[in-house]
Every structure is written in C-alpha cells, then in structure tokens.
Design a protein around this motif. Structure first.
Motif, PDB file in Angstrom:
ATOM      1  N   ALA A   1       0.832  -1.210   0.000  1.00  0.00           N
ATOM      2  CA  ALA A   1       0.000   0.000   0.000  1.00  0.00           C
ATOM      3  C   ALA A   1       0.862   1.255   0.000  1.00  0.00           C
ATOM      4  O   ALA A   1       0.538   2.250  -0.666  1.00  0.00           O
ATOM      5  N   GLU A   2       1.982   1.215   0.740  1.00  0.00           N
ATOM      6  CA  GLU A   2       2.872   2.378   0.751  1.00  0.00           C
ATOM      7  C   GLU A   2       3.472   2.613  -0.635  1.00  0.00           C
ATOM      8  O   GLU A   2       3.593   3.753  -1.091  1.00  0.00           O
ATOM      9  N   THR A   3       3.845   1.488  -1.302  1.00  0.00           N
ATOM     10  CA  THR A   3       4.403   1.634  -2.663  1.00  0.00           C
ATOM     11  C   THR A   3       3.362   2.236  -3.589  1.00  0.00           C
ATOM     12  O   THR A   3       3.653   3.167  -4.368  1.00  0.00           O
ATOM     13  N   GLU A   4       2.141   1.681  -3.526  1.00  0.00           N
ATOM     14  CA  GLU A   4       1.081   2.231  -4.362  1.00  0.00           C
ATOM     15  C   GLU A   4       0.814   3.689  -4.021  1.00  0.00           C
ATOM     16  O   GLU A   4       0.577   4.515  -4.906  1.00  0.00           O
ATOM     17  N   ALA A   5       0.861   3.990  -2.718  1.00  0.00           N
ATOM     18  CA  ALA A   5       0.619   5.371  -2.309  1.00  0.00           C
ATOM     19  C   ALA A   5       1.705   6.297  -2.838  1.00  0.00           C
ATOM     20  O   ALA A   5       1.428   7.427  -3.268  1.00  0.00           O
ATOM     21  N   LYS A   6       2.957   5.812  -2.797  1.00  0.00           N
ATOM     22  CA  LYS A   6       4.048   6.641  -3.325  1.00  0.00           C
ATOM     23  C   LYS A   6       3.872   6.883  -4.820  1.00  0.00           C
ATOM     24  O   LYS A   6       4.040   8.001  -5.313  1.00  0.00           O
ATOM     25  N   LEU A   7       3.532   5.779  -5.574  1.00  0.00           N
ATOM     26  CA  LEU A   7       3.308   5.942  -7.012  1.00  0.00           C
ATOM     27  C   LEU A   7       2.145   6.890  -7.266  1.00  0.00           C
ATOM     28  O   LEU A   7       2.211   7.751  -8.160  1.00  0.00           O
ATOM     29  N   GLU A   8       1.100   6.706  -6.488  1.00  0.00           N
ATOM     30  CA  GLU A   8      -0.058   7.582  -6.638  1.00  0.00           C
ATOM     31  C   GLU A   8       0.306   9.029  -6.316  1.00  0.00           C
ATOM     32  O   GLU A   8      -0.154   9.969  -6.983  1.00  0.00           O
ATOM     33  N   ALA A   9       1.170   9.201  -5.308  1.00  0.00           N
ATOM     34  CA  ALA A   9       1.593  10.557  -4.951  1.00  0.00           C
ATOM     35  C   ALA A   9       2.409  11.185  -6.075  1.00  0.00           C
ATOM     36  O   ALA A   9       2.256  12.373  -6.392  1.00  0.00           O
ATOM     37  N   ILE A  10       3.284  10.354  -6.684  1.00  0.00           N
ATOM     38  CA  ILE A  10       4.083  10.885  -7.800  1.00  0.00           C
ATOM     39  C   ILE A  10       3.177  11.296  -8.947  1.00  0.00           C
ATOM     40  O   ILE A  10       3.316  12.383  -9.533  1.00  0.00           O
ATOM     41  N   ALA A  11       2.199  10.404  -9.263  1.00  0.00           N
ATOM     42  CA  ALA A  11       1.267  10.729 -10.349  1.00  0.00           C
ATOM     43  C   ALA A  11       0.439  11.958  -9.994  1.00  0.00           C
ATOM     44  O   ALA A  11       0.185  12.826 -10.846  1.00  0.00           O
ATOM     45  N   ARG A  12       0.032  12.030  -8.717  1.00  0.00           N
ATOM     46  CA  ARG A  12      -0.771  13.179  -8.299  1.00  0.00           C
ATOM     47  C   ARG A  12       0.038  14.476  -8.399  1.00  0.00           C
ATOM     48  O   ARG A  12      -0.465  15.512  -8.837  1.00  0.00           O
ATOM     49  N   ARG A  13       1.319  14.415  -8.003  1.00  0.00           N
ATOM     50  CA  ARG A  13       2.150  15.617  -8.115  1.00  0.00           C
ATOM     51  C   ARG A  13       2.333  16.020  -9.575  1.00  0.00           C
ATOM     52  O   ARG A  13       2.355  17.211  -9.904  1.00  0.00           O
ATOM     53  N   ARG A  14       2.453  14.980 -10.467  1.00  0.00           N
ATOM     54  CA  ARG A  14       2.593  15.299 -11.897  1.00  0.00           C
ATOM     55  C   ARG A  14       1.318  15.975 -12.392  1.00  0.00           C
ATOM     56  O   ARG A  14       1.380  16.983 -13.115  1.00  0.00           O
ATOM     57  N   ARG A  15       0.160  15.400 -12.001  1.00  0.00           N
ATOM     58  CA  ARG A  15      -1.095  16.007 -12.439  1.00  0.00           C
ATOM     59  C   ARG A  15      -1.253  17.412 -11.865  1.00  0.00           C
ATOM     60  O   ARG A  15      -1.738  18.324 -12.530  1.00  0.00           O
ATOM     61  N   GLU A  16      -0.834  17.560 -10.615  1.00  0.00           N
ATOM     62  CA  GLU A  16      -0.938  18.885 -10.005  1.00  0.00           C
ATOM     63  C   GLU A  16      -0.043  19.888 -10.722  1.00  0.00           C
ATOM     64  O   GLU A  16      -0.421  21.052 -10.912  1.00  0.00           O
ATOM     65  N   ALA A  17       1.168  19.425 -11.121  1.00  0.00           N
ATOM     66  CA  ALA A  17       2.069  20.329 -11.850  1.00  0.00           C
ATOM     67  C   ALA A  17       1.455  20.728 -13.194  1.00  0.00           C
ATOM     68  O   ALA A  17       1.488  21.905 -13.591  1.00  0.00           O
ATOM     69  N   GLU A  18       0.886  19.713 -13.898  1.00  0.00           N
ATOM     70  CA  GLU A  18       0.247  20.023 -15.177  1.00  0.00           C
ATOM     71  C   GLU A  18      -0.932  20.967 -14.977  1.00  0.00           C
ATOM     72  O   GLU A  18      -1.113  21.924 -15.737  1.00  0.00           O
ATOM     73  N   ALA A  19      -1.741  20.672 -13.931  1.00  0.00           N
ATOM     74  CA  ALA A  19      -2.898  21.540 -13.670  1.00  0.00           C
ATOM     75  C   ALA A  19      -2.449  22.942 -13.304  1.00  0.00           C
ATOM     76  O   ALA A  19      -3.062  23.939 -13.708  1.00  0.00           O
ATOM     77  N   GLU A  20      -1.345  23.031 -12.546  1.00  0.00           N
ATOM     78  CA  GLU A  20      -0.851  24.350 -12.154  1.00  0.00           C
ATOM     79  C   GLU A  20      -0.358  25.117 -13.374  1.00  0.00           C
ATOM     80  O   GLU A  20      -0.616  26.321 -13.516  1.00  0.00           O
ATOM     81  N   ALA A  21       0.344  24.395 -14.302  1.00  0.00           N
ATOM     82  CA  ALA A  21       0.813  25.068 -15.525  1.00  0.00           C
ATOM     83  C   ALA A  21      -0.371  25.536 -16.355  1.00  0.00           C
ATOM     84  O   ALA A  21      -0.394  26.668 -16.875  1.00  0.00           O
ATOM     85  N   GLU A  22      -1.371  24.646 -16.471  1.00  0.00           N
ATOM     86  CA  GLU A  22      -2.563  25.024 -17.235  1.00  0.00           C
ATOM     87  C   GLU A  22      -3.273  26.198 -16.577  1.00  0.00           C
ATOM     88  O   GLU A  22      -3.757  27.116 -17.251  1.00  0.00           O
ATOM     89  N   LEU A  23      -3.309  26.171 -15.219  1.00  0.00           N
ATOM     90  CA  LEU A  23      -3.964  27.264 -14.489  1.00  0.00           C
ATOM     91  C   LEU A  23      -3.222  28.575 -14.710  1.00  0.00           C
ATOM     92  O   LEU A  23      -3.840  29.633 -14.924  1.00  0.00           O
ATOM     93  N   LYS A  24      -1.889  28.517 -14.705  1.00  0.00           N
ATOM     94  CA  LYS A  24      -1.117  29.734 -14.954  1.00  0.00           C
ATOM     95  C   LYS A  24      -1.373  30.259 -16.366  1.00  0.00           C
ATOM     96  O   LYS A  24      -1.519  31.466 -16.577  1.00  0.00           O
TER      97      LYS A  24
END
Length: 472
Positions: A303-326
């Motif tokens: 679960a921790e591994t999945e959570a870490k992968l999910e966190a990485i994907a979430r940070r990537r999506r957040e970065a993309e969303a932040e760029a799009e928002l800017k």
C-alpha cells in the motif's frame, strides 16, 4: 456566746494546770536527773518530756479533727505522762503524800486533754460510732453479776449502745419465761434443741427474732445452695452437651474442610489443565497473529508503494494543472486588459456622445429660449398701449446704469432657466428636475427657484409643441 466563754475558761484553766504542773515537776525532775548523772542536760530533760507530752497530745487532737486519728500519739503521750509522774514520785519517795501531790497535776492535765479529744472526736463525727456506753453505776451496785455479763457481752460482740444490749437481755428473759411457761420448771430438759439454740445465740449477741429465724435462714441458705448446686449441675450438663455438640461441629467442620481441600485440589488440577490449554491456545494464536502481522506488513508495504506511485502521479497532475492554471490566468489577464481597454474606449466614446448631446441640448435650449423671447416680445408689441408703456418706462429709467443692472439680472435669470431647461430636455420629462434640486444647485430661495423651474417647464412645453408641429 456562752459556749465561747466556757471554751475560753476551760482553755485558760487547762493552760494553768499545764503550766503549774510543769513548774512543779521541773525542780524535782531536774534534781533526779542530776542525781542520775545527766549533767548539764539535766536542766533540759524535764522540758523535753513535758514538751513531748504537749506536742503528742496536740498532734493527736489535730489529726482527730482532720479525721485521720493515729492512736500511737495518744498512747505515747500517756507513757510520757506516766514517766513524769514516776519521776516526781521517785523524787518524793518514800513520802506517800508527796508522791500523791506530784501525781495529781499531770493526771488532771491528761483528763482535760482526753475530754478535749473526746469533744473533738464527737464534733468531727469520728468516735460517735466507736464509743461503747457502759452500764450505769446504779446497776453495778444493784446487780453486779448480771451487769458484768452485760458489760462483757458489749465488749465481746461490740454492742455500743447500752439500750440495745438491755433490749437483748429483756428479749432473752421473756423467751426464757415463755419456755418455762410452756415446759414447766424443767424446761431446759424438755425444750427442743432449736429452742435452746435461740438462747445460745442470744448470749452471742443476736436478738431473739434473729435467733428464731436463723434455722429458717439456714434452711433457706441450704435450699439456695442446693438450687445453686442443681443449677451448676444443669449448667455442667449443658456445658457437656454443648461441648459434645461443639465436638460434633468440629468433626463436621473437619470433614467439610477435607472436602473443601479435595475440591480445591481438583479445582487446582482443573485450573492447571485449563491454564495449559489456554497456554497452547495462546501460542497458536500468537503464531497466527505473527503470520497475520507479516501479511499485514506486506500489505502495508504494498500500500505504501502504491501510495508513493499515486503521490508521484498526483504531483505530476498537479504540476500540469498548475501550468494550465497559470496559462489560463495569463489568458484571463490578457482578456481582462483587452476588456478594460474596450471599456475605457467605450467610456470615452460615451463621454464624447454625452458631451455632444449636452451641447446639442444646450443649443436647443438656447434656441428655444431665444424663440420664447422672440414670441414674448412679439406678443408685447402687439398688445394695445404697449408703446405708451414702453416710452413711459424708457422715460422713467433715469440713467444708463439702471438699464445695465437690469440687463445683468435678466442674463443671470436666463442662464439659470436655460440650465434647468437643458436638464429637462436631456431627461425628456418636465418632472425630471424638482424644486429642491433647483434650490440646491443654484443656491436660490424657494420663490426664485420656483420661478426658474416654472419658466423652464413652460419653455419645455413650447419646445415640445414646436417639435411635434414640425414632425407633423
């Protein structure tokens, strides 16, 4: 008062007797002491003896008054008094008259002191119940033998009252008379042992009633003793029964204790077995728990591994969303700037249009005002008598300065009317401007403001009519 006088007299007499006795015996006892080899102490010897007598008797009186009598003091004082009498008698020996003369005064002093002690004892209520009354001398003279028997009975059986012992003697005589009457002259042989026992008991100080009642009292005592013995036997039997019952109870308790111990042993064995089973079950559960913990740990790692992968994907999506928002924000700011520019341009155009409309309205107002003045002047010139009035008014004007002032006032009024008319034309309504607005805008009074507003409304109506006529 009389008692105090008597007490004082007695005290003075006793002191006189003591003083004279001391003086009388001092010389004789001193000579005797010197003759016996006392030497220089011979002068102090009689003083010491007489002082001892006085001290012991006074101390005896004091202790008797304090209710703590001590008989040895009085006996010692008597011994010293007897010694003084003996010393004086030896000094006068072999003259019997001299011996008697030397013994009289000490005896008088002792009698006086004993009388005082007796009085003190009675006052302190100490010797009241210890004094034994003696039979009177008349009885000793009339019946000496029987009186001696009574006196002896008082001392033997401590009967202090003479009346009481006489009453006992009277009861005994009456009882003897009754026995003599009952059994005759030989009553001593014919009377029963109990009847004769009464006389023996009377001789021992008991009353006839007590002596007669004594056998019954003895029987009662024996009956009580027998009852007590039976009660003790009954109590003993009850105690034995109770002891037997207690022994049975102890046996029952011992048996119950043995059973309880056996039950405890069985319970302990069952408890040990249960503990072993519980321990085995606990070991099994512990192994199972460890296995489950290992599985849970593996699941946690996964679960921790999945959570870490999910966190990485979430940070990537957040970065993309932040760029799009800017990017959207930049586009929005650009559109906002463009909109503001358009709004500023539209506002400038609207302001220009408003100025043009205002200028046009002012022009129309000026034209309407001019036309109104023209019509007004035309109507005045066509009115009859107008020429005479005009010439009269021109003749009475007086000077050019008055005409200039009037023209200045007319120009201000016309300007104010034109401004009000321009507002009405701009709003296209005669009610667009109120009386309060005119008063506040031009600082006029109510009457003047009403004149300006009314003139503007009249001109507005004329302008509307003219416009409608042209349109038609």
């Amino acid at each position: 008062m009389v008692q105090k006088v008597l007490i004082g007299t007695v005290a003075a007499a006793v002191l006189t007797i003591a003083t004279l006795g001391f003086i009388g015996s001092y010389t004789a006892v001193t000579k005797l002491a010197r003759a016996k080899g006392f030497g220089a102490f011979a002068d102090a010897f009689p003083v010491a003896v007489d002082a001892g007598i006085i001290a012991f008797l006074a101390l005896d009186l004091l202790l008797t008054w304090r209710r703590i009598p001590y008989p040895l003091l009085r006996q010692t004082a008597w011994g010293l008094t007897a010694a003084t009498i003996a010393f004086n008698a030896v000094a006068a020996w072999p003259d019997p008259v001299g011996v008697g003369m030397h013994g009289v005064i000490p005896i008088l002093f002792v009698i006086a002191v004993e009388a005082a002690r007796h009085a003190v004892g009675r006052i302190a209520d100490i010797t009241a119940d210890k004094h034994i009354e003696s039979p009177p001398l008349s009885r000793w003279f009339l019946n000496p033998f029987n009186t001696f028997v009574i006196w002896r009975r008082q001392r033997l059986w401590d009967i202090r009252s003479y009346a009481a012992v006489i009453d006992l003697e009277r009861q005994a005589r009456i009882y003897r008379a009754q026995l003599r009457k009952q059994h005759g002259r030989r009553w001593r042989r014919k009377a029963s042992a109990d009847q004769l026992l009464v006389l023996d008991l009377v001789a021992d100080g008991m009353s006839v009633e007590e002596a007669i009642d004594l056998p019954y009292q003895e029987e009662k005592r024996q009956a009580e003793a027998e009852a007590k013995r039976q009660a003790e036997a009954k109590a003993k039997a009850e105690a034995e029964a109770e002891a037997k019952h207690a022994a049975e109870l102890r046996d029952v308790e011992a048996e119950a204790k043995r059973r309880a111990e056996r039950a405890e042993a069985e319970a302990a064995e069952a408890e040990a077995k249960s503990r072993a089973e519980v321990a085995a079950e606990a070991a099994r559960l512990e192994v199972e728990a460890k296995r489950r913990e290992a599985e849970a740990a593996a699941r946690v790692v996964e679960a921790e591994t999945e959570a870490k992968l999910e966190a990485i994907a979430r940070r990537r999506r957040e970065a993309e969303a932040e760029a799009e928002l800017k990017q959207r924000e930049q586009q929005g700011r650009a559109r906002e700037m463009e909109r503001q520019q358009k709004f500023a341009q539209a506002a400038a155009e609207a302001e220009e249009v408003r100025r043009q409309e205002l200028a046009a309205a002012q022009d129309r107002a000026q034209r309407v005002a001019a036309e109104a003045r023209t019509r007004s002047a035309t109507s005045v010139s066509l009115r009859p008598g107008a020429t005479g009035s005009a010439s009269a008014s021109g003749a009475t004007s007086g000077s050019g300065a008055g005409a200039v002032a009037l023209g200045g006032q007319r120009s201000k009024r016309e300007s104010e009317v034109e401004q009000v008319l321009a507002r009405l034309l701009e709003a296209d309504s005669p009610e667009a401007v109120s009386l309060e607005d005119v008063m506040n805008d031009f600082g006029l009074k109510q009457t003047t403001a009403y004149d300006r507003l009314k003139s503007a409304r009249v001109l507005f109506e004329d302008a509307k009519q003219t416009t409608d006529t042209r349109s038609a």
